[in-house]
Design a protein around this motif. Structure first.
Motif, PDB file in Angstrom:
ATOM      1  N   THR A 199       0.815  -1.201   0.000  1.00  0.00           N
ATOM      2  CA  THR A 199       0.000   0.000   0.000  1.00  0.00           C
ATOM      3  C   THR A 199       0.856   1.261   0.000  1.00  0.00           C
ATOM      4  OG1 THR A 199      -1.581  -1.245   1.293  1.00  0.00           O
ATOM      5  CG2 THR A 199      -1.928   1.121   1.173  1.00  0.00           C
ATOM      6  N   ARG A 200       1.936   1.222   0.770  1.00  0.00           N
ATOM      7  CA  ARG A 200       2.712   2.436   0.957  1.00  0.00           C
ATOM      8  C   ARG A 200       3.866   2.607  -0.005  1.00  0.00           C
ATOM      9  NH1 ARG A 200       5.727   2.180   5.509  1.00  0.00           N
ATOM     10  NH2 ARG A 200       5.394  -0.053   5.596  1.00  0.00           N
ATOM     11  N   SER A 201       4.532   1.529  -0.338  1.00  0.00           N
ATOM     12  CA  SER A 201       5.828   1.671  -1.000  1.00  0.00           C
ATOM     13  C   SER A 201       5.716   2.293  -2.396  1.00  0.00           C
ATOM     14  CB  SER A 201       6.520   0.318  -1.102  1.00  0.00           C
ATOM     15  OG  SER A 201       5.826  -0.451  -2.039  1.00  0.00           O
ATOM     16  N   GLU A 202       6.781   2.960  -2.745  1.00  0.00           N
ATOM     17  CA  GLU A 202       6.817   3.584  -4.061  1.00  0.00           C
ATOM     18  C   GLU A 202       6.955   2.485  -5.098  1.00  0.00           C
ATOM     19  OE1 GLU A 202       9.674   6.820  -6.029  1.00  0.00           O
ATOM     20  OE2 GLU A 202       9.199   7.128  -3.907  1.00  0.00           O
ATOM     21  N   MET A 203       6.195   2.602  -6.183  1.00  0.00           N
ATOM     22  CA  MET A 203       6.212   1.523  -7.161  1.00  0.00           C
ATOM     23  C   MET A 203       6.595   2.060  -8.512  1.00  0.00           C
ATOM     24  SD  MET A 203       3.181  -1.110  -6.779  1.00  0.00           S
ATOM     25  CE  MET A 203       3.190  -1.556  -5.069  1.00  0.00           C
ATOM     26  N   LYS A 204       7.766   1.736  -8.931  1.00  0.00           N
ATOM     27  CA  LYS A 204       8.208   2.207 -10.240  1.00  0.00           C
ATOM     28  C   LYS A 204       7.928   1.097 -11.249  1.00  0.00           C
ATOM     29  CE  LYS A 204      11.991   4.455 -12.409  1.00  0.00           C
ATOM     30  NZ  LYS A 204      13.397   4.126 -12.531  1.00  0.00           N
ATOM     31  N   LEU A 205       7.085   1.396 -12.224  1.00  0.00           N
ATOM     32  CA  LEU A 205       6.696   0.351 -13.175  1.00  0.00           C
ATOM     33  C   LEU A 205       7.741   0.240 -14.277  1.00  0.00           C
ATOM     34  CD1 LEU A 205       2.868   0.934 -13.572  1.00  0.00           C
ATOM     35  CD2 LEU A 205       4.125  -0.451 -11.916  1.00  0.00           C
ATOM     36  N   GLU A 206       8.011  -1.007 -14.630  1.00  0.00           N
ATOM     37  CA  GLU A 206       8.955  -1.236 -15.732  1.00  0.00           C
ATOM     38  C   GLU A 206       8.557  -2.519 -16.438  1.00  0.00           C
ATOM     39  OE1 GLU A 206      12.639  -1.450 -13.703  1.00  0.00           O
ATOM     40  OE2 GLU A 206      11.990  -3.077 -12.398  1.00  0.00           O
ATOM     41  N   ALA A 207       9.243  -2.772 -17.557  1.00  0.00           N
ATOM     42  CA  ALA A 207       8.917  -3.988 -18.309  1.00  0.00           C
ATOM     43  C   ALA A 207       9.398  -5.195 -17.507  1.00  0.00           C
ATOM     44  CB  ALA A 207       9.592  -3.954 -19.671  1.00  0.00           C
ATOM     45  N   VAL A 208       8.467  -6.085 -17.222  1.00  0.00           N
ATOM     46  CA  VAL A 208       8.791  -7.268 -16.421  1.00  0.00           C
ATOM     47  C   VAL A 208       8.327  -8.494 -17.191  1.00  0.00           C
ATOM     48  CG1 VAL A 208       8.230  -8.511 -14.288  1.00  0.00           C
ATOM     49  CG2 VAL A 208       8.534  -6.016 -14.239  1.00  0.00           C
ATOM     50  N   SER A 209       9.158  -9.526 -17.181  1.00  0.00           N
ATOM     51  CA  SER A 209       8.759 -10.752 -17.872  1.00  0.00           C
ATOM     52  C   SER A 209       7.828 -11.557 -16.971  1.00  0.00           C
ATOM     53  CB  SER A 209       9.996 -11.583 -18.216  1.00  0.00           C
ATOM     54  OG  SER A 209       9.610 -12.917 -18.449  1.00  0.00           O
ATOM     55  N   LEU A 210       6.635 -11.756 -17.475  1.00  0.00           N
ATOM     56  CA  LEU A 210       5.641 -12.502 -16.696  1.00  0.00           C
ATOM     57  C   LEU A 210       6.084 -13.951 -16.493  1.00  0.00           C
ATOM     58  CD1 LEU A 210       2.926 -12.012 -15.410  1.00  0.00           C
ATOM     59  CD2 LEU A 210       1.812 -12.588 -17.553  1.00  0.00           C
ATOM     60  N   GLY A 211       6.739 -14.473 -17.515  1.00  0.00           N
ATOM     61  CA  GLY A 211       7.240 -15.853 -17.437  1.00  0.00           C
ATOM     62  C   GLY A 211       8.215 -16.016 -16.273  1.00  0.00           C
ATOM     63  N   GLU A 212       9.110 -15.021 -16.137  1.00  0.00           N
ATOM     64  CA  GLU A 212      10.089 -15.096 -15.061  1.00  0.00           C
ATOM     65  C   GLU A 212       9.419 -14.999 -13.689  1.00  0.00           C
ATOM     66  OE1 GLU A 212      13.470 -12.327 -15.330  1.00  0.00           O
ATOM     67  OE2 GLU A 212      13.684 -13.131 -17.377  1.00  0.00           O
ATOM     68  N   VAL A 213       8.438 -14.117 -13.642  1.00  0.00           N
ATOM     69  CA  VAL A 213       7.715 -13.921 -12.387  1.00  0.00           C
ATOM     70  C   VAL A 213       7.045 -15.235 -11.950  1.00  0.00           C
ATOM     71  CG1 VAL A 213       5.749 -12.757 -11.320  1.00  0.00           C
ATOM     72  CG2 VAL A 213       7.368 -11.439 -12.700  1.00  0.00           C
ATOM     73  N   VAL A 214       6.390 -15.885 -12.933  1.00  0.00           N
ATOM     74  CA  VAL A 214       5.715 -17.149 -12.610  1.00  0.00           C
ATOM     75  C   VAL A 214       6.737 -18.191 -12.131  1.00  0.00           C
ATOM     76  CG1 VAL A 214       4.447 -19.098 -13.627  1.00  0.00           C
ATOM     77  CG2 VAL A 214       3.756 -16.731 -14.139  1.00  0.00           C
ATOM     78  N   LYS A 215       7.869 -18.197 -12.837  1.00  0.00           N
ATOM     79  CA  LYS A 215       8.909 -19.169 -12.486  1.00  0.00           C
ATOM     80  C   LYS A 215       9.405 -18.934 -11.049  1.00  0.00           C
ATOM     81  CE  LYS A 215      13.107 -19.339 -14.243  1.00  0.00           C
ATOM     82  NZ  LYS A 215      14.034 -18.949 -15.335  1.00  0.00           N
ATOM     83  N   ASP A 216       9.676 -17.645 -10.739  1.00  0.00           N
ATOM     84  CA  ASP A 216      10.163 -17.304  -9.399  1.00  0.00           C
ATOM     85  C   ASP A 216       9.140 -17.628  -8.321  1.00  0.00           C
ATOM     86  OD1 ASP A 216      12.388 -16.454 -10.679  1.00  0.00           O
ATOM     87  OD2 ASP A 216      12.045 -14.298 -10.382  1.00  0.00           O
ATOM     88  N   ALA A 217       7.848 -17.345  -8.651  1.00  0.00           N
ATOM     89  CA  ALA A 217       6.789 -17.613  -7.666  1.00  0.00           C
ATOM     90  C   ALA A 217       6.701 -19.100  -7.363  1.00  0.00           C
ATOM     91  CB  ALA A 217       5.460 -17.084  -8.201  1.00  0.00           C
ATOM     92  N   LEU A 218       6.794 -19.905  -8.442  1.00  0.00           N
ATOM     93  CA  LEU A 218       6.706 -21.360  -8.254  1.00  0.00           C
ATOM     94  C   LEU A 218       7.870 -21.861  -7.415  1.00  0.00           C
ATOM     95  CD1 LEU A 218       5.491 -22.518 -11.785  1.00  0.00           C
ATOM     96  CD2 LEU A 218       4.200 -22.541  -9.619  1.00  0.00           C
ATOM     97  N   GLN A 219       9.035 -21.256  -7.660  1.00  0.00           N
ATOM     98  CA  GLN A 219      10.218 -21.658  -6.902  1.00  0.00           C
ATOM     99  C   GLN A 219      10.020 -21.329  -5.415  1.00  0.00           C
ATOM    100  OE1 GLN A 219      13.548 -20.212  -8.955  1.00  0.00           O
ATOM    101  NE2 GLN A 219      15.032 -21.395  -7.776  1.00  0.00           N
ATOM    102  N   GLN A 220       9.460 -20.155  -5.179  1.00  0.00           N
ATOM    103  CA  GLN A 220       9.226 -19.700  -3.809  1.00  0.00           C
ATOM    104  C   GLN A 220       8.256 -20.636  -3.078  1.00  0.00           C
ATOM    105  OE1 GLN A 220       8.741 -15.365  -3.615  1.00  0.00           O
ATOM    106  NE2 GLN A 220       7.123 -15.716  -2.126  1.00  0.00           N
ATOM    107  N   LEU A 221       7.294 -21.168  -3.870  1.00  0.00           N
ATOM    108  CA  LEU A 221       6.259 -21.996  -3.249  1.00  0.00           C
ATOM    109  C   LEU A 221       6.562 -23.485  -3.352  1.00  0.00           C
ATOM    110  CD1 LEU A 221       3.231 -20.056  -4.732  1.00  0.00           C
ATOM    111  CD2 LEU A 221       3.967 -20.018  -2.350  1.00  0.00           C
ATOM    112  N   GLU A 222       7.775 -23.794  -3.793  1.00  0.00           N
ATOM    113  CA  GLU A 222       8.128 -25.179  -4.093  1.00  0.00           C
ATOM    114  C   GLU A 222       7.790 -26.146  -2.946  1.00  0.00           C
ATOM    115  OE1 GLU A 222      12.185 -25.504  -5.288  1.00  0.00           O
ATOM    116  OE2 GLU A 222      11.928 -27.604  -5.854  1.00  0.00           O
ATOM    117  N   ALA A 223       8.158 -25.735  -1.747  1.00  0.00           N
ATOM    118  CA  ALA A 223       7.941 -26.606  -0.578  1.00  0.00           C
ATOM    119  C   ALA A 223       6.464 -26.906  -0.395  1.00  0.00           C
ATOM    120  CB  ALA A 223       8.518 -25.942   0.663  1.00  0.00           C
ATOM    121  N   GLY A 224       5.645 -25.869  -0.435  1.00  0.00           N
ATOM    122  CA  GLY A 224       4.201 -26.017  -0.244  1.00  0.00           C
ATOM    123  C   GLY A 224       3.595 -26.908  -1.311  1.00  0.00           C
ATOM    124  N   ILE A 225       4.043 -26.690  -2.578  1.00  0.00           N
ATOM    125  CA  ILE A 225       3.504 -27.471  -3.693  1.00  0.00           C
ATOM    126  C   ILE A 225       3.810 -28.956  -3.483  1.00  0.00           C
ATOM    127  CG2 ILE A 225       3.753 -27.929  -6.175  1.00  0.00           C
ATOM    128  CD1 ILE A 225       4.251 -24.848  -6.483  1.00  0.00           C
TER     129      ILE A 225
END
Lengths: 824, 153
Positions: free
Chosen positions: A665-691
């Motif tokens: 809510t508070r933090s400054e958010m600078k928008l830039e080109a982000v690869s959605l594929g990479e984001v999904v990959k990183d998220a899955l990695q983060q949740l690997e244990a739970g999965i």
């Protein structure tokens, strides 16, 4: 093949004549059988063939008769064709006095009547005792033969043969005289004919040689049989170079036309009629001569064409003039085509368009030529009411001008019509139409504007002024000046110093500076200043200026308009004040907000540090209890310790999630080109244990292109969605998560679909709110913050979020973000 | 010149955390003695005592500092800043051990010369894992720098 001589007028053929004469003489004598006579005849004929004129001929004949008959004197009379008198044409052997006496007999004299009777008369004075006239007696004539001369059935004269010696005229002599008198008739007729022929030949010769016409004669093989001196003069060849040559092979006819000329001549030989054409000749030195040529076939006595006489007139100059005229006309028309106004020519009788210039054709987008003017130009079915035909035809040579609006083109024109001569000689209407539409519209605009500005000026409470320079005296002030300044124009004009008193002291310096500029010719477009009116109150004046310069560029006056803008100034001041107040207000609020924000930050800081420490203690010591005092605690005690641990853990995750939400809510958010594929990959990695723990299967499909986003926030959002998807499954069901990307209209959508328990429609609006939970802690643990973070994060990145769900079958959450440059 | 010994300095104001950390060290069987100070000022004065004028001059320095950030009197960031200015102390390895995950804290800690930044885990089990790793890395594997070499030439 006809011989060459025949091409000449055959009347000249002396040889032929001779032959014919001889033939006649032979026939004559053949019938009488008299050899001596024949000799005389032949001799006579031979001598006649050398005779020059009629007199020679008569002399030869008379001498011949005298010699043949032995008579000693005679005369030949010819009848005057007009009066019928007898005139002596030739005589011999008479005394001059006698000749004087007998040289003329009137038509009605006895002698003339005697001759006209047409019979020969032989008078033998002695033997028959015929009385003699005085003259005859004096002359001593003893015998005389008077033999009429016949020609073509008419008596044309007589031959009188006399003797001063012989008393009788023997029969032989009589025959001889009669026969030879016939010769005289023929000779006279021939002579007369010859004279006539000579005359006509002379006439022909004059034509032939001097009239300026080239005269050619061809035979059937197109060979030149006669040329006159003009042919030589015009074509530059000598007569010798031309005669006997084939006119085509000679190359005097223009190569383009030689075939036609050849065939035309051949045609004339059979057609036997005259023909006229224009032929181009080539001169010896290569020039082209254009000739108007008349060809006449000449017929022989059998009626066959034996020659073509061609009479040609050099019309090169005329042709060149015509050509020049044509070019001139073409030039004129091309000039007309270049003129950007409408020009056309029409027939005033038939209304046919005879000419239209390019501009007009373009304007109507059609050819126009040959059309009917009112139909082509106005789309009418009959001549228009504006037709000027009557006016301009009545006063030819006088142009008629008028204004006209053409509805087809929707344009206004100034039209000038006049009658001119068309090349074919008829009177036609020439029209020039100048487009004045823009002018018309401008006039209309000006009229409108004038009305508008007049109203504006009249409604304006402003004073027009004119001040002469460099003295600074007011020359003029419009009556409104009183409304503006509070002083009348008379007061200003009467007192040049008044304006200085009127100007507010604050602006004295301002005007002093401006005045210096003004005298240098630098005119400030506007002034804005304060004055003090007669009541001592301040007024704001707005003044617009225009410099007036003399021919040398020196400023001589200043003109313009002064308006009272006090009201506007007051409003502006108020606005300014209000704006200042507003700014203060905003500043105040901003400061307060910043303060609140700072407090919030401090609060969050404190939460993250201090709130967690007791939790760690609760958890840590409960664990220590369980481990170190396991034998002291009973089952219940161990359970309580466990509950403390679990509650602490929940509290900890609650705090974590809250911090996360607060951060997003508070933090400054600078928008830039982000690869959605990479984001999904990183998220899955983060949740690997739970999965792994849940035994879930996750499939990723479709394009996952670049999006405009904040990496960390998007990662959090995606992780939360996937985490949700593997959490809410019915007991015993292994989670199946499908992640898919989709691109549409510059937006990228990411879907996360599960095979979970789904969400009832009535709850769908609530799930994105913070602390909203649909299930008890025991079934599905969670803080109720995950989807709130998703929603808030997407909102802060300018994205969208939504979901579809079938209860009991599964849910599909989607997020959408603007497409970014970076590819997956 | 001082040298580092086996002591680990723990700067921590929360007594519960102190106990739990000590217990974790114990459970993981780390033999290194732990010296605990409960605020920033005490941390500084303890470290100063190793200076040439200090009472502990010549004694071996702690081999590692575990530093909380939110401390009474002087914050952990202030301690770090001071430490990196002390010629005879500045190479001392400092591991920040705190509850804050705030990026501002993390960044400033590194800016001030922290060698590592760890967040206190919520559960004791996780604390045990962390302490185990900490021991492995910072105590066993990590090569120690010379301390105060510059001052002494």
């Amino acid at each position: 093949m006809r011989d060459f001589a025949k091409a000449k007028p055959r009347f000249f053929g002396k040889l032929e004549r001779l032959v014919r004469l001889r033939r006649a003489a032979e026939e004559d004598t053949g019938g009488k059988g008299a050899g001596g006579f024949l000799t005389i005849q032949r001799d006579l004929a031979l001598r006649l063939s050398g005779a020059g004129d009629l007199r020679d001929t008569l002399e030869i004949i008379l001498n011949g008769i005298l010699r043949a008959t032995g008579m000693d004197s005679g005369g030949i009379y010819l009848v005057d064709r007009e009066r019928g008198d007898l005139e002596i044409a030739y005589h011999k052997g008479f005394s001059d006095a006698f000749v004087q006496e007998i040289s003329h007999y009137d038509a009605d004299s006895s002698n003339a009547e005697l001759v006209n009777a047409g019979e020969p008369v032989y008078i033998e004075y002695e033997r028959l005792d015929v009385p003699k006239s005085e003259a005859e007696r004096a002359e001593g004539i003893r015998t005389i033969a008077i033999v009429p001369i016949w020609s073509q059935g008419k008596v044309i004269g007589c031959v009188n043969i006399a003797s001063h010696v012989q008393e009788e005229i023997p029969q032989g002599s009589r025959h001889l005289i009669e026969a030879l008198a016939g010769q005289v008739g023929e000779a006279v007729a021939r002579s007369r004919l010859e004279a006539r022929v000579r005359e006509s030949e002379e006439r022909y010769r004059v034509l032939h040689d001097y009239a300026g016409y080239a005269v050619f004669a061809f035979d059937r093989d197109l060979r030149l049989t006669d040329v006159n001196r003009w042919v030589c003069e015009i074509l530059g060849y000598g007569e010798n170079e031309l005669l006997g040559r084939n006119v085509i092979e000679l190359g005097v006819v223009h190569p383009d036309e030689s075939e036609i000329v050849a065939s035309n001549i051949q045609r004339l030989f059979s057609a036997k009629s005259a023909a006229r054409e224009t032929v181009r000749f080539i001169t010896k030195d290569g020039r082209t001569v254009i000739a108007d040529s008349v060809s006449v076939p000449l017929l022989d006595e059998e009626g066959e064409v034996f020659s073509i006489v061609n009479i040609a007139q050099d019309i090169t100059d005329r042709k060149e003039t015509e050509e020049a005229l044509y070019l001139e006309r073409e030039q004129l028309l091309s000039i007309f085509d270049g003129i950007n106004e409408a020009i056309y020519v029409s027939d005033p009788e038939t209304y046919e368009v005879l000419y239209a210039n390019q501009h007009l054709k373009d304007a109507f987008g059609k050819e126009l030529l040959g059309g009917v003017c009112y139909r082509e130009f106005q789309g009418l079915d009959e001549p228009c009411a504006f037709c000027t035909n009557d006016i301009i035809l009545a006063d030819q040579g006088e142009p008629y001008s008028w204004e006209y609006y053409n509805p087809v083109l929707d344009r206004h024109f100034t039209i000038t019509d006049r009658i001119i001569k068309w090349p074919d000689g008829r009177d036609v209407r020439f029209e020039l139409a100048v487009d004045i539409t823009e002018q018309k519209r401008a006039e209309e605009e000006i009229r409108k504007n004038e009305a508008k500005y007049r109203g504006l000026i009249e409604g304006l409470r402003g004073a027009l002024y004119r001040m002469s320079l460099p003295d600074g005296a007011y020359e003029y002030f419009s009556p409104d000046v009183e409304d503006v300044f509070g002083y009348t124009s008379e007061e200003f004009i009467a007192n040049p110093m008044l304006v200085r008193q009127v100007i507010h002291p604050d602006f004295t310096l301002y005007f002093r500076e401006k005045w210096a500029d003004l005298l240098e010719g630098k005119v400030p477009p506007t002034y804005e200043y304060k004055i003090i009116d007669p009541r001592g109150e301040e007024r704001w004046i707005y003044q617009s200026n225009r410099g007036v310069f003399d021919d040398e560029g020196k400023i001589i006056a200043l003109e313009g308009l002064c308006t009272d803008i006090s009201e506007r100034k007051r409003t502006e001041d108020e606005l300014q004040k209000y704006r200042g107040h507003l700014e203060e207000l905003v500043e105040e609020r901003t400061a307060r907000l910043e303060e609140v924000n700072a407090e919030l930050e401090a609060f969050t800081y404190s939460v993250s540090h201090d709130l967690r420490a007791p939790l760690r203690a609760m958890q840590g010591f409960s664990r220590a209890l369980q481990e170190d005092y396991a034998e002291v605690l009973d089952e219940k005690g161990r359970d309580y310790a466990e509950r403390i641990i679990s509650a602490a853990r929940r509290m900890d995750s609650l705090i974590s999630d809250l911090l996360e939400y607060s951060h997003i809510t508070r933090s400054e958010m600078k928008l830039e080109a982000v690869s959605l594929g990479e984001v999904v990959k990183d998220a899955l990695q983060q949740l690997e244990a739970g999965i792994r723990e849940k035994g879930a299967t996750v499939t990723v499909e479709g394009p996952l292109p670049g999006v405009e986003a904040h990496y960390a926030t998007l990662l959090q959002v995606v992780a939360n969605l996937i985490s949700n998807a593997i959490t809410f499954t019915a007991p015993g069901v292994k989670p199946e998560v499908r992640i898919g990307g989709e691109e549409r209209d510059g937006w990228v959508r990411l879907c996360v679909a599960d095979n979970g328990i789904g969400i009832a429609p009535e709850y769908r609006d609530r799930i994105f709110r913070i602390f909203e939970r649909l299930h008890g802690m025991e079934t599905y643990p969670g803080t109720g913050i995950g989807l709130a973070v998703v929603s808030k994060g997407m909102k802060r990145m300018g994205g969208r979020v939504g979901m579809e769900s079938v209860e009991g079958k599964g849910s599909e959450f989607w997020i959408e973000l603007p497409k970014g440059e970076k590819e997956a | 010149m001082n040298r580092t010994g086996q002591t680990i300095l723990l700067v921590e104001d929360d007594p519960n955390d102190v106990i739990l950390i000590e217990r974790a060290f114990e459970n993981v069987k780390i033999a290194n003695p732990i010296h605990v100070v409960e605020d920033g000022e005490k941390a500084i004065s303890y470290l100063e005592s190793f200076s040439p004028r200090g009472e502990r001059k010549g004694s071996p320095l702690p081999m590692l500092i575990l530093l909380d950030l939110k401390l009474p009197r002087k914050s952990g960031l202030e301690v770090l800043e001071w430490l990196r200015e002390q010629p005879y102390l500045r190479r001392l390895p400092v591991v920040v051990l705190t509850s804050s995950r705030e990026s501002s804290d993390i960044n400033r800690a590194y800016d001030n010369g922290a060698n590592s930044y760890l967040v206190k885990p919520g559960s004791f089990e996780d604390l045990l894992t962390m302490v185990e790793s900490l021991n492995m890395y910072w105590v066993i594997l990590n090569e120690r720098p010379e301390i105060g070499a510059e001052t002494d030439g």
